[in-house]
Design a protein around this motif. Structure first.
Motif, PDB file in Angstrom:
ATOM      1  N   ALA A   1      43.524  38.988  37.476  1.00  0.00           N
ATOM      2  CA  ALA A   1      43.385  38.769  38.926  1.00  0.00           C
ATOM      3  C   ALA A   1      42.715  39.968  39.591  1.00  0.00           C
ATOM      4  O   ALA A   1      41.850  39.798  40.462  1.00  0.00           O
ATOM      5  N   LEU A   2      43.084  41.169  39.183  1.00  0.00           N
ATOM      6  CA  LEU A   2      42.473  42.374  39.737  1.00  0.00           C
ATOM      7  C   LEU A   2      40.985  42.407  39.409  1.00  0.00           C
ATOM      8  O   LEU A   2      40.148  42.694  40.277  1.00  0.00           O
ATOM      9  N   ALA A   3      40.635  42.088  38.168  1.00  0.00           N
ATOM     10  CA  ALA A   3      39.225  42.059  37.771  1.00  0.00           C
ATOM     11  C   ALA A   3      38.475  40.991  38.565  1.00  0.00           C
ATOM     12  O   ALA A   3      37.341  41.220  39.007  1.00  0.00           O
ATOM     13  N   TYR A   4      39.109  39.836  38.770  1.00  0.00           N
ATOM     14  CA  TYR A   4      38.484  38.773  39.558  1.00  0.00           C
ATOM     15  C   TYR A   4      38.206  39.267  40.982  1.00  0.00           C
ATOM     16  O   TYR A   4      37.113  39.074  41.515  1.00  0.00           O
TER      17      TYR A   4
ATOM     18  N   TYR B   1      34.074  44.406  29.028  1.00  0.00           N
ATOM     19  CA  TYR B   1      35.533  44.308  28.872  1.00  0.00           C
ATOM     20  C   TYR B   1      35.904  43.536  27.604  1.00  0.00           C
ATOM     21  O   TYR B   1      36.852  43.892  26.906  1.00  0.00           O
ATOM     22  N   LYS B   2      35.144  42.478  27.315  1.00  0.00           N
ATOM     23  CA  LYS B   2      35.436  41.679  26.130  1.00  0.00           C
ATOM     24  C   LYS B   2      35.230  42.506  24.864  1.00  0.00           C
ATOM     25  O   LYS B   2      36.013  42.399  23.912  1.00  0.00           O
ATOM     26  N   ALA B   3      34.201  43.350  24.845  1.00  0.00           N
ATOM     27  CA  ALA B   3      33.942  44.212  23.694  1.00  0.00           C
ATOM     28  C   ALA B   3      35.107  45.176  23.459  1.00  0.00           C
ATOM     29  O   ALA B   3      35.372  45.572  22.326  1.00  0.00           O
TER      30      ALA B   3
ATOM     31  N   VAL C   1      41.579  41.825  28.592  1.00  0.00           N
ATOM     32  CA  VAL C   1      41.671  40.522  29.268  1.00  0.00           C
ATOM     33  C   VAL C   1      40.953  40.503  30.613  1.00  0.00           C
ATOM     34  O   VAL C   1      40.655  39.427  31.139  1.00  0.00           O
ATOM     35  N   ALA C   2      40.644  41.662  31.168  1.00  0.00           N
ATOM     36  CA  ALA C   2      39.931  41.721  32.450  1.00  0.00           C
ATOM     37  C   ALA C   2      38.582  41.006  32.365  1.00  0.00           C
ATOM     38  O   ALA C   2      38.044  40.568  33.384  1.00  0.00           O
ATOM     39  N   CYS C   3      38.071  40.840  31.149  1.00  0.00           N
ATOM     40  CA  CYS C   3      36.794  40.136  30.984  1.00  0.00           C
ATOM     41  C   CYS C   3      36.850  38.751  31.619  1.00  0.00           C
ATOM     42  O   CYS C   3      35.846  38.270  32.163  1.00  0.00           O
ATOM     43  N   ALA C   4      38.011  38.114  31.601  1.00  0.00           N
ATOM     44  CA  ALA C   4      38.142  36.760  32.135  1.00  0.00           C
ATOM     45  C   ALA C   4      37.917  36.714  33.645  1.00  0.00           C
ATOM     46  O   ALA C   4      37.309  35.769  34.152  1.00  0.00           O
ATOM     47  N   GLY C   5      38.379  37.716  34.360  1.00  0.00           N
ATOM     48  CA  GLY C   5      38.176  37.753  35.810  1.00  0.00           C
ATOM     49  C   GLY C   5      36.716  37.891  36.175  1.00  0.00           C
ATOM     50  O   GLY C   5      36.218  37.254  37.105  1.00  0.00           O
TER      51      GLY C   5
END
Length: 119
Positions: free
Chosen positions: A35-38, A69-71, A75-79
């Motif tokens: 949520a923060l990343a989003y 982030y995915k690399a 999980v922040a990659c999802a946001g």
């Protein structure tokens, strides 16, 4: 609609399913991180002007950040991915963009913790 548009819409659908699974299997801390990343991604896209109505610079910025982030297996990659997808779907030129937008909006709602009920 071209075959490329159909392939892109299918890829977005697959990515959305991956994000949904990630959120559903995440604990509160990971959901909060997503949520923060989003929210950070939303702030970033708001600061990037559209290029003659084209959201491509916003989309690319989000996808690049998501890849970073995915690399790192974060999980922040999802946001970030969710925001990039949202920007792409909001261009309204993909097959079934309305369905994709509805799924994205419902996915975003999953990031918000439920409001406590008062008895």
């Amino acid at each position: 609609m071209s075959k490329d548009d159909l392939k892109e819409a299918e890829a977005l659908g697959r990515d959305l399913m991956w994000i949904l699974g990630l959120i559903m299997h995440s604990g509160p801390e990971d959901r909060q991180r997503i949520a923060l990343a989003y929210n950070q991604a939303q702030e970033l896209v708001a600061s990037i002007p559209k290029d003659n109505g084209d959201a491509r610079p916003r989309i690319v910025a989000c996808f690049e950040r998501s890849d970073t982030y995915k690399a790192a297996d974060d999980v922040a990659c999802a946001g970030w991915l969710l925001t990039g997808m949202q920007e792409r779907v909001n261009e309204r030129d993909l097959p079934d963009w309305r369905k994709l937008r509805k799924i994205i909006n419902n996915t975003v709602k999953m990031l918000t913790p439920p409001k406590p009920t008062i008895h």
